[in-house]
Structures are given as structure tokens and as C-alpha cells.
Design a protein around this motif. Structure first.
Motif, PDB file in Angstrom:
ATOM      1  N   PRO A   1      20.074   4.217  13.730  1.00 39.49           N
ATOM      2  CA  PRO A   1      19.233   4.483  14.492  1.00 39.49           C
ATOM      3  C   PRO A   1      18.033   4.968  13.846  1.00 39.49           C
ATOM      4  O   PRO A   1      16.644   4.697  14.118  1.00 39.49           O
ATOM      5  CB  PRO A   1      19.628   5.350  15.420  1.00 39.49           C
ATOM      6  N   GLN A   2      17.917   5.520  12.757  1.00 40.21           N
ATOM      7  CA  GLN A   2      16.849   6.396  12.018  1.00 40.21           C
ATOM      8  C   GLN A   2      16.312   5.187  11.293  1.00 40.21           C
ATOM      9  O   GLN A   2      14.999   5.201  11.001  1.00 40.21           O
ATOM     10  CB  GLN A   2      17.455   7.319  10.922  1.00 40.21           C
ATOM     11  N   ILE A   3      17.092   4.180  10.792  1.00 45.21           N
ATOM     12  CA  ILE A   3      16.483   3.100   9.913  1.00 45.21           C
ATOM     13  C   ILE A   3      15.401   2.307  11.160  1.00 45.21           C
ATOM     14  O   ILE A   3      14.388   1.871  11.033  1.00 45.21           O
ATOM     15  CB  ILE A   3      17.417   2.235   9.362  1.00 45.21           C
ATOM     16  N   ASP A   4      15.971   2.152  12.416  1.00 42.80           N
ATOM     17  CA  ASP A   4      15.343   1.394  13.505  1.00 42.80           C
ATOM     18  C   ASP A   4      13.813   2.131  13.647  1.00 42.80           C
ATOM     19  O   ASP A   4      12.873   1.512  13.753  1.00 42.80           O
ATOM     20  CB  ASP A   4      16.147   1.334  14.471  1.00 42.80           C
ATOM     21  N   MET A   5      13.747   3.459  13.667  1.00 41.64           N
ATOM     22  CA  MET A   5      12.733   4.426  13.982  1.00 41.64           C
ATOM     23  C   MET A   5      11.765   4.163  12.855  1.00 41.64           C
ATOM     24  O   MET A   5      10.641   3.951  13.054  1.00 41.64           O
ATOM     25  CB  MET A   5      13.136   5.639  14.161  1.00 41.64           C
TER      26      MET A   5
ATOM     27  N   LYS B   1      15.520   3.534   2.707  1.00 39.99           N
ATOM     28  CA  LYS B   1      15.466   4.448   1.776  1.00 39.99           C
ATOM     29  C   LYS B   1      14.991   6.027   2.478  1.00 39.99           C
ATOM     30  O   LYS B   1      15.512   6.899   2.171  1.00 39.99           O
ATOM     31  CB  LYS B   1      14.639   4.324   0.547  1.00 39.99           C
ATOM     32  N   ALA B   2      14.015   5.559   3.404  1.00 41.56           N
ATOM     33  CA  ALA B   2      13.201   6.782   4.113  1.00 41.56           C
ATOM     34  C   ALA B   2      14.238   7.544   5.011  1.00 41.56           C
ATOM     35  O   ALA B   2      14.370   8.785   5.119  1.00 41.56           O
ATOM     36  CB  ALA B   2      11.729   6.335   4.386  1.00 41.56           C
ATOM     37  N   ALA B   3      14.811   6.484   5.704  1.00 40.98           N
ATOM     38  CA  ALA B   3      15.658   7.151   6.899  1.00 40.98           C
ATOM     39  C   ALA B   3      16.968   7.875   6.332  1.00 40.98           C
ATOM     40  O   ALA B   3      17.383   8.975   6.906  1.00 40.98           O
ATOM     41  CB  ALA B   3      16.246   6.004   7.807  1.00 40.98           C
ATOM     42  N   VAL B   4      17.552   7.226   5.133  1.00 41.18           N
ATOM     43  CA  VAL B   4      18.771   7.950   4.744  1.00 41.18           C
ATOM     44  C   VAL B   4      18.439   9.387   3.916  1.00 41.18           C
ATOM     45  O   VAL B   4      19.075  10.181   4.014  1.00 41.18           O
ATOM     46  CB  VAL B   4      19.170   6.776   3.653  1.00 41.18           C
ATOM     47  N   GLY B   5      17.168   9.218   3.387  1.00 47.11           N
ATOM     48  CA  GLY B   5      16.530  10.370   2.655  1.00 47.11           C
ATOM     49  C   GLY B   5      16.316  11.547   3.909  1.00 47.11           C
ATOM     50  O   GLY B   5      16.935  12.726   3.395  1.00 47.11           O
ATOM     51  N   TYR B   6      15.922  11.164   4.839  1.00 51.05           N
ATOM     52  CA  TYR B   6      15.504  11.959   5.990  1.00 51.05           C
ATOM     53  C   TYR B   6      16.987  12.603   6.675  1.00 51.05           C
ATOM     54  O   TYR B   6      17.253  13.976   6.673  1.00 51.05           O
ATOM     55  CB  TYR B   6      15.064  11.233   7.119  1.00 51.05           C
ATOM     56  N   VAL B   7      18.165  11.722   6.727  1.00 48.30           N
ATOM     57  CA  VAL B   7      19.268  12.065   7.420  1.00 48.30           C
ATOM     58  C   VAL B   7      20.087  12.954   6.406  1.00 48.30           C
ATOM     59  O   VAL B   7      20.645  13.964   6.687  1.00 48.30           O
ATOM     60  CB  VAL B   7      20.001  10.873   7.918  1.00 48.30           C
ATOM     61  N   LYS B   8      20.057  12.691   4.967  1.00 47.37           N
ATOM     62  CA  LYS B   8      20.847  13.559   3.985  1.00 47.37           C
ATOM     63  C   LYS B   8      20.009  14.769   4.044  1.00 47.37           C
ATOM     64  O   LYS B   8      20.835  16.041   3.971  1.00 47.37           O
ATOM     65  CB  LYS B   8      20.534  12.867   2.559  1.00 47.37           C
ATOM     66  N   ALA B   9      18.641  14.967   4.135  1.00 47.55           N
ATOM     67  CA  ALA B   9      18.181  16.393   4.112  1.00 47.55           C
ATOM     68  C   ALA B   9      18.333  17.084   5.309  1.00 47.55           C
ATOM     69  O   ALA B   9      18.723  18.238   5.332  1.00 47.55           O
ATOM     70  CB  ALA B   9      16.576  16.221   3.932  1.00 47.55           C
ATOM     71  N   ASP B  10      18.612  16.445   6.410  1.00 48.61           N
ATOM     72  CA  ASP B  10      18.794  17.003   7.780  1.00 48.61           C
ATOM     73  C   ASP B  10      20.187  17.665   7.599  1.00 48.61           C
ATOM     74  O   ASP B  10      20.679  18.806   8.162  1.00 48.61           O
ATOM     75  CB  ASP B  10      18.815  16.079   8.833  1.00 48.61           C
TER      76      ASP B  10
END
Length: 434
Positions: free
Chosen positions: A66-70, A97-106
Motif C-alpha cells: 500500500p505504501q508503494i501504491d501511495m 525504493k521510496a516506500a520501502v525506505g519510509y516503512v523501514k524508517a517507521d
């Protein structure tokens, strides 16, 4: 103690065997991107902290669909899918890459919380991530080039094992890397399953929308063997199918148990791991309940099972000494070290034997354990070439009739057993021809 406190103490005592059993074990926990976006993920993180404090070695594998979709929506783009796989072109890879980086940091920030008066106070968890997943391109399937969508080629299990041994939580994403430096978008189930098998993990835990796998009536299938799951697999679709296939392949390749639980249900992770009943679906190679001949260390468990029935006058009281001498005649069903049912076979002549001490723990009645024990006793009686099985009962006549026994008389018993018949108990006699 208040009722709530009493219940808590009882639960804590009952969970102690699992606390001991899980210490030092390696679990791979997979969380979809939906799980991380869910309001209950804060509670999941607190449960993760509890697991690590109890000595569990934990690998956390996260997705980010879902983060990738956003992220794609913000770029004004949209992905296409084929067979439930995202076709990751160059623009989609930027979003991935942007979504995975965001989720990882979260996730890392949530695992870093240590405020006083919070469940995470004093946890001090170290989270380590890195290029532990080597991937390769999925290639062209059905004429469609999946471009930067890949599949797992190898897991750096030795590096992960060293990090776990040092007390770290290892965090893996749905990204993999090739020796040539390319980045690939991977199915999170694929990463979790390969990680569990490569590490020879003790458990693979998959968190999804539902409380495990559901039957056609919407009820949770609590326990499945690999064989039974294979038979049921066609009835599942979407996320349930993906999780079921990952669990099936992991257990088939040596992971002792896989668990499918819901990320919506607060405490599902703890309930599944620290209670006998669980809170999802467990997949194992062999049945969870083990039916086997009794051993000397089962005596205490059998006595505990028989005592309430003896106190109620349903069974004749047996001492520990007598039970130890008769132990070779007993079969038991064991669940995680607890004896949940037992039965015994007493020979009285060359062709007749008695079925005795049939007992099922009150919490596990209705699960066909009595029938399983009866089938085992009958099988053993036939192997010994007995022609007839008989049973004496005061309270469970209807159950034995349902199992194929017919009413008999005291005079139908072997002469030796007639001499031992207690007329004060006035037990009813039932017979079954084998």
C-alpha cells in the motif's frame, strides 16, 4: 486477588512452558505493508519487544504494497499486475525504493521507543538491516517482461545468524540486490519463506488480514498438516493463498511450524505463541496432537487427567504405584507437553480385552480425541488378535453406543473380570466385536 488478577496469574503460569521452549529459538515474522499501516501495529511492536526480552531471536520481514501504491500516486503513475505480481518498471522502482525506505524508517523508529511509563521502557532493542538478500530478475513470463520485479536467489544466513546471536533484531524488506548492483522488488512472502528455510528457523509467522486460514463457514482452521493444507489449497485465493503457499513450502522444506495470524487482533502474536489454543492457523508436518504409547514421565499427567473423574466416581481410583505397573497398557495424546487424553487396553483372555481409563481433559473435549484413542486401542487389539473389546462405564453409555459398542451383561465378561466386578458401582457392560 481480583478475578482479573487471578486470570492473569493463571495465564502467566500456563505460558511458562512456552517461555522456556521459545528461549534461544529463531522466529521469522512477516508483516505486510497493510499490517504496518494498521493502528494495531503499535501493539505488535510492543509484543515484538516482549519476545526479544524473553530470549527469542527475531527476524522481521516487512512488505510495502500500500505504501508503494501511495508513492506511485504521488508520482502520477500506476502499476500493472500479472498473476498478483507487480510489474516494476523504472518509474515504479523509484516508488518502491521510496516506500520501502519510509516503512523501514517507521519500523526502526517504533522499535526505538523507550519512554518511561510505556510498554517499551527499557527494551533497548538494536535493529540491523542490510543487503542480506541476493535476488535475480523474474524475467519474462507469458510474454510479459517483469523488469525490476525479482525473486530470491540467496539469503546471507551466516551474517544474519551472527547478528541474531549478538542480540540484534534483523530487519529485512521486500528489496533484493544482484551482484551487479541492481535492485529488485520482491514478494514479501518469498523473502520470509526463504529466510526461514535458510536460517533453519523454528517458526515462520505470517501476519495477514484474517485470523489464519478460514474454512467455508468463516471459522479459523486452527491446525493443518502439510498434507491437509495441500488438499485445501485450491479453496483459498489472494492473500490467504499467498500466505498458505509460503507456509506450506517453508514447513515442507524443514521449518517445524508456520503460523498465520491477524495483524488486526490485539495480542494475536502472544496468544498464538504462548497458549495451547492459539489465535490463528498453525501448519506443521505432523499433527500437533501426538498420539503415542505412554512413557514413565507421563504418569503425573495421566494422574492429573484421571483425578477429577475418580473424585466424581466415574473411574475407579488408581494409585501412582499401580499406574506405573500398568503404564505399558496406556496410550496418551500429548499437546506441547500436556497430556490431554488417555486410554488403556487390559487383556483378560486369549481373545478378549478391556478398554479402560478413557479420559479427555475438559478443555479438549469435542475434538475427537476419544475417537482417536479408541481407534488406536482397537488397532492394537486386532494386532494382538483379540476378538472382542469390552468396557464398563457408569456415565458414558451413549458415547460407547455411538462408537459401535452394544449392551451386555456381567455374565458376558471373562470369568476373571467377573470376579472383580463391583456390584456397588453397578457399571454397565458394553461389548464390541473386532
Amino acid at each position: 486477588m481480583t478475578p482479573d488478577t487471578t486470570a492473569y496469574v493463571q495465564w502467566f503460569r500456563q505460558s511458562s512452558p512456552y517461555i522456556n521452549a521459545h528461549r534461544g529459538k529463531t522466529f521469522v515474522l512477516m508483516c505486510e505493508g497493510d499490517a504496518i499501516a494498521d493502528a494495531n501495529f503499535t501493539n505488535v511492536v510492543q509484543d515484538i519487544a516482549l519476545l526479544t526480552s524473553l530470549g527469542v531471536r527475531l527476524v522481521l520481514v516487512h512488505g510495502a504494497r500500500p505504501q508503494i501504491d501511495m508513492a506511485l500516486e504521488r508520482l502520477g503513475a500506476q502499476s500493472t499486475f500479472h498473476k498478483d505480481f507487480r510489474i516494476t518498471d523504472r518509474q515504479a522502482l523509484t516508488a518502491v525504493k521510496a516506500a520501502v525506505g519510509y516503512v523501514k524508517a517507521d519500523i526502526e523508529s517504533r522499535l526505538s521507543v523507550g519512554l518511561p511509563n510505556s510498554p517499551m521502557h527499557g527494551a533497548r532493542m538494536r535493529v540491523v538491516s542490510g543487503n542480506f538478500v541476493t535476488a535475480r530478475p523474474m524475467g519474462v513470463i507469458d510474454g510479459i517482461d517483469f523488469q525490476h520485479t525479482g525473486e530470491v536467489r540467496r539469503i546471507d544466513h551466516s551474517a544474519i545468524t551472527d547478528l541474531l546471536a549478538a542480540g540484534n533484531i534483523v530487519l529485512l524488506s521486500c528489496l533484493g540486490y544482484s551482484p551487479s548492483g541492481e535492485v529488485f522488488n520482491l514478494a514479501v512472502e518469498d523473502v520470509a519463506r526463504h529466510t526461514a528455510t535458510s536460517l533453519r528457523a523454528d517458526k515462520l509467522i505470517l501476519m495477514g488480514q484474517d485470523d489464519g486460514l478460514l474454512n467455508r463457514n468463516g471459522s479459523t482452521l486452527q491446525q493443518l498438516t502439510c498434507r491437509s493444507l495441500e488438499e485445501r489449497l485450491p479453496q483459498f485465493s489472494g492473500e490467504a493463498r499467498n500466505h498458505a503457499e509460503a507456509a506450506l513450502r517453508a514447513v515442507s522444506q524443514g521449518v517445524p511450524r508456520a503460523h498465520l495470524i491477524s495483524f488486526h487482533h490485539d495480542g494475536a502474536l502472544l496468544q498464538e505463541l504462548f497458549t495451547r489454543e492459539g489465535k490463528g492457523t498453525m501448519i506443521s508436518q505432523d499433527p500437533y496432537d501426538q498420539l503415542r504409547p505412554a512413557r514413565i514421565d507421563d504418569v503425573g499427567g495421566i494422574l492429573s487427567l484421571l483425578k477429577p473423574l475418580e473424585d466424581a466416581g466415574i473411574l475407579v481410583r488408581r494409585s501412582r504405584e499401580l499406574l506405573e505397573t500398568e503404564l505399558s497398557r496406556f496410550y496418551v495424546i500429548e499437546r506441547d507437553g500436556m497430556i490431554t487424553a488417555c486410554a488403556a487396553l487390559y487383556p483378560y483372555s486369549d481373545d478378549r480385552a478391556e478398554l479402560g481409563c478413557v479420559a479427555v481433559h475438559p478443555d479438549y473435549r469435542g475434538g475427537h480425541r476419544g475417537q482417536l484413542l479408541l481407534e488406536q486401542i482397537e488397532q492394537e487389539a486386532r494386532r494382538r488378535q483379540y476378538q472382542q473389546l469390552f468396557v464398563l462405564t457408569t456415565r458414558t453409555a451413549h458415547w460407547f453406543i455411538e462408537q459401535g459398542f452394544v449392551p451386555g451383561q456381567v455374565s458376558d465378561l471373562p470369568e476373571e473380570r467377573q470376579k472383580l466386578y463391583n456390584f456397588q458401582r453397578n457399571s454397565k457392560v458394553f461389548l464390541k466385536t473386532l
